[in-house]
Enzyme design. Structure first.
Site, PDB file in Angstrom:
ATOM      1  N   GLU A 132       3.914 -14.127  -4.872  1.00  0.00           N
ATOM      2  CA  GLU A 132       4.699 -12.894  -4.912  1.00  0.00           C
ATOM      3  C   GLU A 132       6.127 -13.189  -4.488  1.00  0.00           C
ATOM      4  OE1 GLU A 132       4.501  -8.754  -2.447  1.00  0.00           O
ATOM      5  OE2 GLU A 132       2.666  -9.419  -3.436  1.00  0.00           O
ATOM      6  N   GLU A 145      -6.700  -3.195   2.677  1.00  0.00           N
ATOM      7  CA  GLU A 145      -6.104  -4.250   1.862  1.00  0.00           C
ATOM      8  C   GLU A 145      -5.958  -5.468   2.764  1.00  0.00           C
ATOM      9  OE1 GLU A 145      -2.192  -5.089  -0.949  1.00  0.00           O
ATOM     10  OE2 GLU A 145      -2.292  -3.244   0.221  1.00  0.00           O
TER      11      GLU A 145
END
Length: 162
Positions: free
Chosen positions: A120, A24
């Site tokens: 986020e 990731e």
């Protein structure tokens, strides 16, 4: 943004046969009160497009509590603090981050499976008015459906209001 919030580009690489996530990644361009990934020991510091980034390698856990590796490039200067309106404009060369990670020993195993812009927040408040002005990827032929530019040029024009 106020609190634990940040924005940039993220995605992952996957094993081409099993489609399991191998790596990731996050390229963080700005943040609120908490600077991700919360570590003070970068693997390296690099210059990309006249900006300085710290590179990190962390272990993350997904919903099944299985660990996976995450690479980070975090802008050393938080542009969200540079002006009152928090207007942030610029270009992110994602392929240069991939090259910097590999140059510093962080292997990109698998195929690039996903890439997207993100905002986020956790235990934070604020809002984001985001306008992406263009995403371009090299290596595509003229008849390809979405991309025909000659550069890896991932632009962003982000306006954060607290």
């Amino acid at each position: 943004p106020q609190g634990n919030s940040y924005f940039g580009y993220t995605g992952w690489f996957c094993d081409p046969e099993t489609h399991e996530r191998t790596i990731e990644y996050a390229i963080v361009e700005g943040w609120g009160g908490w600077r991700p990934p919360g570590q003070n020991n970068p693997v390296a510091q690099v210059e990309i497009n006249n900006r300085s980034y710290d590179i990190y390698k962390t272990t993350e856990f997904d919903n099944s509590h299985e660990p996976h590796i995450k690479y980070w490039s975090v802008n050393r200067t938080n542009p969200a603090t540079l002006n009152e309106k928090k207007n942030i404009k610029g270009t992110v060369y994602i392929s240069e981050h991939f090259a910097a990670w590999e140059k510093n020993g962080l292997e990109l195993n698998g195929n690039l499976e996903n890439m997207y812009f993100f905002v986020e927040g956790y235990d934070s408040k604020g809002s984001a008015d985001v306008r992406l002005e263009g995403i371009f990827r090299s290596g595509f032929e003229e008849e390809d459906e979405f991309y025909d530019d000659e550069e890896d040029d991932f632009g962003y024009d982000d306006d954060f209001d607290e």
